[in-house]
Design a protein around this motif. Structure first.
Motif, PDB file in Angstrom:
ATOM      1  N   ARG A  20       2.470  -5.469 -20.236  1.00  0.00           N
ATOM      2  CA  ARG A  20       2.471  -4.603 -19.043  1.00  0.00           C
ATOM      3  C   ARG A  20       1.345  -3.574 -19.071  1.00  0.00           C
ATOM      4  NH1 ARG A  20       3.245  -5.528 -14.439  1.00  0.00           N
ATOM      5  NH2 ARG A  20       5.026  -6.729 -15.050  1.00  0.00           N
ATOM      6  N   GLU A  21       1.050  -3.003 -20.233  1.00  0.00           N
ATOM      7  CA  GLU A  21       0.006  -1.977 -20.323  1.00  0.00           C
ATOM      8  C   GLU A  21      -1.387  -2.536 -20.040  1.00  0.00           C
ATOM      9  OE1 GLU A  21       3.568  -0.703 -22.284  1.00  0.00           O
ATOM     10  OE2 GLU A  21       2.348  -2.451 -22.724  1.00  0.00           O
ATOM     11  N   ASN A  22      -1.569  -3.831 -20.172  1.00  0.00           N
ATOM     12  CA  ASN A  22      -2.878  -4.452 -19.940  1.00  0.00           C
ATOM     13  C   ASN A  22      -2.978  -5.147 -18.580  1.00  0.00           C
ATOM     14  OD1 ASN A  22      -3.598  -3.666 -22.534  1.00  0.00           O
ATOM     15  ND2 ASN A  22      -2.954  -5.595 -23.433  1.00  0.00           N
ATOM     16  N   THR A  23      -1.923  -5.082 -17.796  1.00  0.00           N
ATOM     17  CA  THR A  23      -1.914  -5.752 -16.502  1.00  0.00           C
ATOM     18  C   THR A  23      -2.845  -5.049 -15.528  1.00  0.00           C
ATOM     19  OG1 THR A  23       0.335  -6.521 -16.833  1.00  0.00           O
ATOM     20  CG2 THR A  23      -0.448  -6.443 -14.567  1.00  0.00           C
ATOM     21  N   LYS A  24      -3.633  -5.836 -14.842  1.00  0.00           N
ATOM     22  CA  LYS A  24      -4.549  -5.337 -13.812  1.00  0.00           C
ATOM     23  C   LYS A  24      -4.056  -5.855 -12.465  1.00  0.00           C
ATOM     24  CE  LYS A  24      -8.437  -4.932 -16.838  1.00  0.00           C
ATOM     25  NZ  LYS A  24      -8.224  -3.634 -17.338  1.00  0.00           N
ATOM     26  N   THR A  25      -4.543  -5.253 -11.382  1.00  0.00           N
ATOM     27  CA  THR A  25      -4.154  -5.709 -10.046  1.00  0.00           C
ATOM     28  C   THR A  25      -5.380  -5.831  -9.154  1.00  0.00           C
ATOM     29  OG1 THR A  25      -3.752  -3.452  -9.274  1.00  0.00           O
ATOM     30  CG2 THR A  25      -1.858  -4.666 -10.126  1.00  0.00           C
ATOM     31  N   ILE A  26      -5.299  -6.771  -8.237  1.00  0.00           N
ATOM     32  CA  ILE A  26      -6.281  -6.889  -7.161  1.00  0.00           C
ATOM     33  C   ILE A  26      -5.516  -7.178  -5.882  1.00  0.00           C
ATOM     34  CG2 ILE A  26      -8.265  -7.639  -8.532  1.00  0.00           C
ATOM     35  CD1 ILE A  26      -7.641 -10.513  -7.728  1.00  0.00           C
ATOM     36  N   TYR A  27      -6.141  -6.888  -4.769  1.00  0.00           N
ATOM     37  CA  TYR A  27      -5.566  -7.172  -3.462  1.00  0.00           C
ATOM     38  C   TYR A  27      -6.412  -8.257  -2.811  1.00  0.00           C
ATOM     39  CZ  TYR A  27      -3.290  -2.734  -4.312  1.00  0.00           C
ATOM     40  OH  TYR A  27      -2.559  -1.717  -4.876  1.00  0.00           O
ATOM     41  N   MET A  28      -5.740  -9.208  -2.170  1.00  0.00           N
ATOM     42  CA  MET A  28      -6.449 -10.312  -1.526  1.00  0.00           C
ATOM     43  C   MET A  28      -5.890 -10.556  -0.138  1.00  0.00           C
ATOM     44  SD  MET A  28      -7.141 -13.275  -4.292  1.00  0.00           S
ATOM     45  CE  MET A  28      -7.926 -14.195  -2.995  1.00  0.00           C
ATOM     46  N   ALA A  29      -6.783 -10.943   0.765  1.00  0.00           N
ATOM     47  CA  ALA A  29      -6.375 -11.369   2.098  1.00  0.00           C
ATOM     48  C   ALA A  29      -6.235 -12.891   2.065  1.00  0.00           C
ATOM     49  CB  ALA A  29      -7.419 -10.960   3.123  1.00  0.00           C
ATOM     50  N   GLN A  74      -2.642   1.621   0.529  1.00  0.00           N
ATOM     51  CA  GLN A  74      -3.931   1.954   1.133  1.00  0.00           C
ATOM     52  C   GLN A  74      -4.342   3.394   0.850  1.00  0.00           C
ATOM     53  OE1 GLN A  74      -3.006   0.743   5.146  1.00  0.00           O
ATOM     54  NE2 GLN A  74      -4.236  -1.118   4.941  1.00  0.00           N
ATOM     55  N   GLN A  75      -3.411   4.245   0.493  1.00  0.00           N
ATOM     56  CA  GLN A  75      -3.719   5.638   0.169  1.00  0.00           C
ATOM     57  C   GLN A  75      -4.372   5.770  -1.210  1.00  0.00           C
ATOM     58  OE1 GLN A  75      -0.138   7.897   0.606  1.00  0.00           O
ATOM     59  NE2 GLN A  75       0.084   7.354   2.756  1.00  0.00           N
ATOM     60  N   ASN A  76      -4.246   4.747  -2.036  1.00  0.00           N
ATOM     61  CA  ASN A  76      -4.840   4.741  -3.368  1.00  0.00           C
ATOM     62  C   ASN A  76      -6.354   4.634  -3.239  1.00  0.00           C
ATOM     63  OD1 ASN A  76      -5.686   4.212  -5.986  1.00  0.00           O
ATOM     64  ND2 ASN A  76      -4.063   2.754  -6.405  1.00  0.00           N
ATOM     65  N   GLU A  77      -7.088   5.457  -3.951  1.00  0.00           N
ATOM     66  CA  GLU A  77      -8.548   5.438  -3.855  1.00  0.00           C
ATOM     67  C   GLU A  77      -9.158   4.135  -4.365  1.00  0.00           C
ATOM     68  OE1 GLU A  77      -9.884   7.727  -7.903  1.00  0.00           O
ATOM     69  OE2 GLU A  77      -9.279   8.949  -6.196  1.00  0.00           O
ATOM     70  N   ASP A  78      -8.422   3.393  -5.195  1.00  0.00           N
ATOM     71  CA  ASP A  78      -8.910   2.125  -5.723  1.00  0.00           C
ATOM     72  C   ASP A  78      -8.558   0.930  -4.840  1.00  0.00           C
ATOM     73  OD1 ASP A  78      -9.930   3.427  -7.946  1.00  0.00           O
ATOM     74  OD2 ASP A  78      -8.054   3.217  -9.055  1.00  0.00           O
ATOM     75  N   PHE A  79      -7.924   1.170  -3.698  1.00  0.00           N
ATOM     76  CA  PHE A  79      -7.515   0.074  -2.818  1.00  0.00           C
ATOM     77  C   PHE A  79      -8.741  -0.600  -2.212  1.00  0.00           C
ATOM     78  CE2 PHE A  79      -6.293  -1.789   1.230  1.00  0.00           C
ATOM     79  CZ  PHE A  79      -5.180  -2.534   0.874  1.00  0.00           C
TER      80      PHE A  79
END
Length: 70
Positions: A17-26, A59-64
């Protein structure tokens, strides 16, 4: 639709869990997300649709940033 993808950067890496990354995709479906990411060495843990209030919150997250892959 926007999807949030939880992943590890290596197929050989055990999910931690500590190494999990996220991305957003359409994409139109979870299957499309997984197909578009199949050429990358990601160990995908989970894909979830992001909509409504949850999308507004993310969307409020600056990394979004939504990743567009053809």
């Amino acid at each position: 639709m926007i999807f949030k993808v939880y992943y590890q950067e290596s197929l050989k890496q055990v999910p931690v869990r500590e190494n999990t990354k996220t991305i957003y995709m359409a994409a139109d479906s979870e299957r499309e997300v997984r197909t578009k990411l199949s050429d990358r060495p990601f160990n995908i843990e989970y894909v979830e649709a992001v909509k409504g209030k949850y999308l507004e919150y993310e969307q409020q997250n600056e990394d979004f940033e939504v990743l567009e892959i053809e």
